[in-house]
Design a protein around this motif. Structure first.
Motif, PDB file in Angstrom:
ATOM      1  N   PRO A 164       0.815  -1.215   0.000  1.00 22.17           N
ATOM      2  CA  PRO A 164       0.000   0.000   0.000  1.00 22.17           C
ATOM      3  C   PRO A 164       0.847   1.262   0.000  1.00 22.17           C
ATOM      4  N   GLU A 165       0.366   2.271  -0.708  1.00 25.74           N
ATOM      5  CA  GLU A 165       1.036   3.579  -0.646  1.00 25.74           C
ATOM      6  C   GLU A 165       0.626   4.259   0.657  1.00 25.74           C
ATOM      7  N   ARG A 166       1.503   5.094   1.210  1.00 26.10           N
ATOM      8  CA  ARG A 166       1.195   5.756   2.493  1.00 26.10           C
ATOM      9  C   ARG A 166       1.635   7.207   2.484  1.00 26.10           C
ATOM     10  N   VAL A 167       1.750   7.772   1.272  1.00 27.18           N
ATOM     11  CA  VAL A 167       2.326   9.123   1.163  1.00 27.18           C
ATOM     12  C   VAL A 167       1.281  10.210   1.396  1.00 27.18           C
ATOM     13  N   LEU A 168       1.729  11.327   1.928  1.00 23.27           N
ATOM     14  CA  LEU A 168       0.849  12.443   2.247  1.00 23.27           C
ATOM     15  C   LEU A 168       0.765  13.387   1.050  1.00 23.27           C
ATOM     16  N   PRO A 169      -0.464  13.645   0.550  1.00 19.77           N
ATOM     17  CA  PRO A 169      -0.581  14.603  -0.552  1.00 19.77           C
ATOM     18  C   PRO A 169       0.137  15.918  -0.202  1.00 19.77           C
ATOM     19  N   ALA A 217      -3.019  -3.086   7.360  1.00 22.67           N
ATOM     20  CA  ALA A 217      -2.118  -2.066   7.923  1.00 22.67           C
ATOM     21  C   ALA A 217      -2.487  -0.693   7.375  1.00 22.67           C
ATOM     22  N   LYS A 218      -2.692  -0.624   6.074  1.00 22.61           N
ATOM     23  CA  LYS A 218      -3.037   0.664   5.463  1.00 22.61           C
ATOM     24  C   LYS A 218      -4.383   1.171   5.993  1.00 22.61           C
ATOM     25  N   LEU A 219      -5.363   0.274   6.067  1.00 22.32           N
ATOM     26  CA  LEU A 219      -6.691   0.681   6.550  1.00 22.32           C
ATOM     27  C   LEU A 219      -6.615   1.103   8.015  1.00 22.32           C
ATOM     28  N   THR A 220      -5.742   0.429   8.770  1.00 19.51           N
ATOM     29  CA  THR A 220      -5.586   0.736  10.196  1.00 19.51           C
ATOM     30  C   THR A 220      -4.991   2.127  10.392  1.00 19.51           C
ATOM     31  N   GLU A 221      -3.980   2.464   9.583  1.00 18.72           N
ATOM     32  CA  GLU A 221      -3.337   3.785   9.724  1.00 18.72           C
ATOM     33  C   GLU A 221      -4.366   4.904   9.525  1.00 18.72           C
ATOM     34  N   ASN A 222      -5.135   4.790   8.437  1.00 22.44           N
ATOM     35  CA  ASN A 222      -6.078   5.867   8.150  1.00 22.44           C
ATOM     36  C   ASN A 222      -7.269   5.854   9.120  1.00 22.44           C
ATOM     37  N   CYS A 224      -7.042   4.947  12.254  1.00 26.24           N
ATOM     38  CA  CYS A 224      -6.502   5.477  13.509  1.00 26.24           C
ATOM     39  C   CYS A 224      -6.570   7.007  13.475  1.00 26.24           C
ATOM     40  N   ARG A 225      -6.161   7.581  12.333  1.00 22.08           N
ATOM     41  CA  ARG A 225      -6.202   9.043  12.225  1.00 22.08           C
ATOM     42  C   ARG A 225      -7.646   9.543  12.270  1.00 22.08           C
ATOM     43  N   ASP A 226      -8.536   8.820  11.610  1.00 22.77           N
ATOM     44  CA  ASP A 226      -9.949   9.223  11.590  1.00 22.77           C
ATOM     45  C   ASP A 226     -10.533   9.204  13.004  1.00 22.77           C
ATOM     46  N   ILE A 261      -3.564  15.143  21.352  1.00 29.89           N
ATOM     47  CA  ILE A 261      -4.881  15.233  20.690  1.00 29.89           C
ATOM     48  C   ILE A 261      -4.715  15.997  19.378  1.00 29.89           C
ATOM     49  N   LEU A 262      -5.377  15.521  18.322  1.00 31.51           N
ATOM     50  CA  LEU A 262      -5.324  16.219  17.029  1.00 31.51           C
ATOM     51  C   LEU A 262      -6.249  17.444  17.060  1.00 31.51           C
ATOM     52  N   GLN A 263      -6.369  18.106  15.922  1.00 34.19           N
ATOM     53  CA  GLN A 263      -7.114  19.357  15.869  1.00 34.19           C
ATOM     54  C   GLN A 263      -8.516  19.157  15.297  1.00 34.19           C
ATOM     55  N   VAL A 268     -13.818  15.812   7.987  1.00 32.24           N
ATOM     56  CA  VAL A 268     -12.644  15.141   7.414  1.00 32.24           C
ATOM     57  C   VAL A 268     -12.840  14.993   5.915  1.00 32.24           C
ATOM     58  N   GLY A 269     -11.869  15.490   5.166  1.00 31.45           N
ATOM     59  CA  GLY A 269     -11.972  15.418   3.708  1.00 31.45           C
ATOM     60  C   GLY A 269     -10.865  14.578   3.105  1.00 31.45           C
ATOM     61  N   GLY A 270     -10.739  14.685   1.795  1.00 32.00           N
ATOM     62  CA  GLY A 270      -9.717  13.924   1.081  1.00 32.00           C
ATOM     63  C   GLY A 270     -10.272  12.599   0.609  1.00 32.00           C
ATOM     64  N   ALA A 336     -10.278  24.201   0.090  1.00 26.87           N
ATOM     65  CA  ALA A 336      -9.509  22.961  -0.083  1.00 26.87           C
ATOM     66  C   ALA A 336      -9.814  21.978   1.043  1.00 26.87           C
ATOM     67  N   PHE A 337      -9.439  20.703   0.858  1.00 29.54           N
ATOM     68  CA  PHE A 337      -9.788  19.718   1.885  1.00 29.54           C
ATOM     69  C   PHE A 337      -8.838  19.748   3.068  1.00 29.54           C
ATOM     70  N   LYS A 338      -7.707  20.455   2.899  1.00 30.29           N
ATOM     71  CA  LYS A 338      -6.827  20.680   4.053  1.00 30.29           C
ATOM     72  C   LYS A 338      -5.918  21.876   3.750  1.00 30.29           C
ATOM     73  N   ALA A 418     -13.710  27.456  12.357  1.00 26.64           N
ATOM     74  CA  ALA A 418     -13.666  25.981  12.465  1.00 26.64           C
ATOM     75  C   ALA A 418     -12.274  25.473  12.794  1.00 26.64           C
ATOM     76  N   LYS A 419     -11.237  26.317  12.678  1.00 29.98           N
ATOM     77  CA  LYS A 419      -9.864  25.847  12.881  1.00 29.98           C
ATOM     78  C   LYS A 419      -9.135  26.545  14.036  1.00 29.98           C
ATOM     79  N   GLY A 420      -9.806  27.456  14.711  1.00 30.03           N
ATOM     80  CA  GLY A 420      -9.210  28.056  15.899  1.00 30.03           C
ATOM     81  C   GLY A 420      -8.043  28.980  15.633  1.00 30.03           C
TER      82      GLY A 420
HETATM   83  N1  SAJ Z   1      -7.647  16.806   9.727  1.00 33.35           N
HETATM   84  C1  SAJ Z   1      -8.282  17.356  10.829  1.00 33.35           C
HETATM   85  N2  SAJ Z   1      -7.573  17.480  11.981  1.00 33.35           N
HETATM   86  C2  SAJ Z   1      -6.264  17.066  12.081  1.00 33.35           C
HETATM   87  C3  SAJ Z   1      -5.648  16.488  10.962  1.00 33.35           C
HETATM   88  C4  SAJ Z   1      -6.375  16.365   9.783  1.00 33.35           C
HETATM   89  O1  SAJ Z   1      -9.455  17.747  10.791  1.00 33.35           O
HETATM   90  O2  SAJ Z   1      -5.693  17.245  13.169  1.00 33.35           O
HETATM   91  C5  SAJ Z   1      -8.408  16.683   8.452  1.00 33.35           C
HETATM   92  C6  SAJ Z   1      -7.772  17.460   7.291  1.00 33.35           C
HETATM   93  O3  SAJ Z   1      -8.143  18.809   7.320  1.00 33.35           O
HETATM   94  C7  SAJ Z   1      -8.343  16.708   6.102  1.00 33.35           C
HETATM   95  C8  SAJ Z   1      -8.437  15.264   6.611  1.00 33.35           C
HETATM   96  O4  SAJ Z   1      -8.362  15.336   8.019  1.00 33.35           O
HETATM   97  O5  SAJ Z   1      -9.629  17.168   5.786  1.00 33.35           O
HETATM   98  C9  SAJ Z   1      -7.357  14.348   6.085  1.00 33.35           C
HETATM   99  O6  SAJ Z   1      -6.086  15.011   6.097  1.00 33.35           O
HETATM  100  P1  SAJ Z   1      -4.738  14.290   6.568  1.00 33.35           P
HETATM  101  O7  SAJ Z   1      -3.645  15.270   6.475  1.00 33.35           O
HETATM  102  O8  SAJ Z   1      -4.947  13.655   7.883  1.00 33.35           O
HETATM  103  O9  SAJ Z   1      -4.560  13.071   5.560  1.00 33.35           O
HETATM  104  P2  SAJ Z   1      -4.558  12.894   3.945  1.00 33.35           P
HETATM  105  O10 SAJ Z   1      -5.924  12.398   3.548  1.00 33.35           O
HETATM  106  O11 SAJ Z   1      -4.013  14.040   3.232  1.00 33.35           O
HETATM  107  O12 SAJ Z   1      -3.496  11.677   3.805  1.00 33.35           O
HETATM  108  C10 SAJ Z   1      -3.686  10.491   4.569  1.00 33.35           C
HETATM  109  C11 SAJ Z   1      -2.363  10.130   5.274  1.00 33.35           C
HETATM  110  N3  SAJ Z   1      -2.607   9.101   6.292  1.00 33.35           N
HETATM  111  C12 SAJ Z   1      -2.210   9.273   7.580  1.00 33.35           C
HETATM  112  O13 SAJ Z   1      -1.672  10.266   7.973  1.00 33.35           O
HETATM  113  C13 SAJ Z   1      -2.479   8.112   8.489  1.00 33.35           C
HETATM  114  C14 SAJ Z   1      -1.326   9.647   4.255  1.00 33.35           C
HETATM  115  O14 SAJ Z   1      -0.156   9.183   4.910  1.00 33.35           O
HETATM  116  C15 SAJ Z   1      -1.935   8.520   3.401  1.00 33.35           C
HETATM  117  O15 SAJ Z   1      -1.001   8.049   2.433  1.00 33.35           O
HETATM  118  C16 SAJ Z   1      -3.127   9.084   2.693  1.00 33.35           C
HETATM  119  O16 SAJ Z   1      -4.100   9.452   3.689  1.00 33.35           O
HETATM  120  C17 SAJ Z   1      -3.678   8.007   1.768  1.00 33.35           C
HETATM  121  O17 SAJ Z   1      -3.427   8.081   0.551  1.00 33.35           O
HETATM  122  O18 SAJ Z   1      -4.283   7.036   2.261  1.00 33.35           O
END
Ligand code: SAJ
Length: 423
Positions: A164-169, A217-222, A224-226, A261-263, A268-270, A336-338, A418-420
């Motif tokens: 799986p790819e794991r790179v950040l746009p 593993a890939k699904l778990t990483e994303n 976990c962030r969600d 804690i994240l922000q 959540v977009g992308g 934009a989504f981020k 929305a972002k403080g």
């Molecule tokens: N976001 C928040 N709060 C935060 C962090 C992010 O609301 O604290 C939002 C962003 O604004 C955005 C969304 O979450 O709308 C996703 O942004 P992101 O920066 O968390 O992730 P992506 O979608 O750009 O990229 C993710 C990455 N995965 C992880 O960090 C676990 C990247 O490494 C993956 O390769 C990519 O998904 C992918 O292609 O799956």
């Protein structure tokens, strides 16, 4: 194994940078895509997507003759499949979305006729658990004259792995080289071949596991962030009710040595974090309770933001009885989504701005410093400068924390942040 010719199927946000990376290491790369316009663009040495530094890499690779794009697969030593894995359509909003593997199946059927003994086939697309085995079955059905790892094991003619790819746009070129790589072969030899392929450009560890674990593993990483973002988003809603500044609260809690804690945000977009958790939930709906709830929390945040705007409109009219809703101008900052990217696809900020433009009878303005025009689907929204938006709006809605917005805030109007960064 020697990989002199590498074919990448799907020249999108992952496939094209990966193809360019192999080409920049002097490998002959055949990029394959069903989109003729994308193929033409790449063959001119240009790119059809936005990613820092990719344009130079592709330009050089094409000019030096290492990268060529086509719509029809050709023989190669290795094939990397990097096609989308969207959802099947759902009937009701409450239905759990199911992944649609039609693009993987089409890619497998497209490369099958040109496969030959000794080939390596890698699935890079983010996939539900079991997809690599499914792809191997499709290939075996199409090529009964070859042997595959699922039936022949280590002695197979074709090797298959999920990596799986794991790179950040926005950081793809650097992360392709620097990120560790999970390599999930259907057999040990499959994994070994995939490691050799990625070691052409990956400078980090290529860690071997099996295909199902690599998929998970890939699904778990994303996921976990969600889940972590959902926690922050839930906190923001709780704090709003309790009249507590969530940003201050999080920065205080994060001073604890084991808390990070994240922000919160507008949602959540992308194309990954809001999608991949469903691949787990749809497979194990009874078990994936937290992952499922996180999706619901994050998906409901844009609606909560829109409700905040509706309340601000009502408050404004109460304190300005001589005005009507038509007199109220709302400015939305960021589409934009981020932050600091120009990608508007799957963006909660776009959904919110569009929904406000549809429900509000007054003017809705948008500021997005990273794009110079609004896509056709958003024509009801007027793209304006920061100065114009901030001087003319009664309600100022900050949706994305772009660096330009961190430098200054509107000095008048009601601020909903929305972002403080303006609170
Ligand atoms: N976001 C928040 N709060 C935060 C962090 C992010 O609301 O604290 C939002 C962003 O604004 C955005 C969304 O979450 O709308 C996703 O942004 P992101 O920066 O968390 O992730 P992506 O979608 O750009 O990229 C993710 C990455 N995965 C992880 O960090 C676990 C990247 O490494 C993956 O390769 C990519 O998904 C992918 O292609 O799956």
């Amino acid at each position: 194994m020697s990989f002199e010719t590498i074919s990448v199927i799907g020249l999108g946000y992952i496939g094209l940078p990966t193809a360019a990376m192999f080409a920049s290491h002097k490998k002959k790369v055949i990029g394959v895509d069903i989109n003729q316009d994308a193929v033409n663009t790449i063959n001119r040495g240009q790119i059809h997507i936005v990613e820092p530094d990719l344009d130079k890499l592709v330009h050089t690779a094409v000019n030096e003759g290492y990268l060529r794009a086509t719509t029809t697969p050709e023989p190669a030593d290795a094939f990397l499949i990097a096609v989308p894995t969207p959802f099947l359509p759902t009937e009701n909003d409450s239905d759990i979305p199911e992944p649609d593997l039609k693009f993987i199946e089409a890619a497998a059927n497209a490369i099958a006729p040109v496969l030959k003994t000794g080939n390596l086939v890698i699935l890079e697309s983010t996939s539900p658990v079991g997809a690599t085995e499914k792809m191997a079955e499709w290939l075996a059905l199409a090529r009964t004259d070859l042997t595959f790892p699922q039936s022949t094991g280590e002695a197979s003619d074709i090797r298959i792995a999920h990596c799986p790819e794991r790179v950040l746009p926005g950081h793809v070129i650097r992360e392709l080289v620097e990120n560790d790589r999970v390599i999930g072969g259907l057999t040990g030899k499959c994994s070994q071949a995939a490691v050799e392929l990625y070691e052409i450009f990956v400078q980090a560890d290529c860690v071997i596991t099996n295909a199902r674990t690599a998929e998970m593993a890939k699904l778990t990483e994303n996921s976990c962030r969600d889940v972590q973002i959902a926690f922050a988003n839930e906190l923001s809603i709780i704090c709003d009710k309790l009249d507590i500044d969530v940003w201050e609260l999080i920065s205080l809690a994060n001073r604890h040595p084991r808390i990070n804690i994240l922000q919160p945000g507008p949602g959540v977009g992308g194309h990954c974090i809001a999608v991949d958790p469903w691949f787990i939930v749809s497979k194990t709906p009874d078990e994936a309770k937290i992952i499922h709830t996180a999706r619901i929390v994050n998906d409901s945040k844009p609606v909560w933001m829109i409700d905040k705007v509706k309340m601000a409109i009502a408050d404004f009219l109460l304190s300005n009885p001589n005005k009507t809703a038509k007199d109220i101008t709302i400015s939305c900052y960021g589409l934009a989504f981020k932050p600091d990217i120009d990608d508007l696809r799957e963006s909660p900020a776009v959904f919110i701005t569009q929904s406000i433009a549809q429900m509000h009878v007054g003017t809705v303005l948008a500021v997005e410093p990273n794009v110079d025009h609004i896509p056709k689907t958003l024509e009801a929204i007027e793209l304006v400068s920061f100065e114009y938006a901030s001087n003319n709006a009664d309600i100022q809605l900050l949706l994305v924390d772009h660096k330009q917005f961190k430098l200054r805030a509107p000095t008048q109007g009601v601020i909903i942040d929305a972002k403080g960064i303006w609170s």
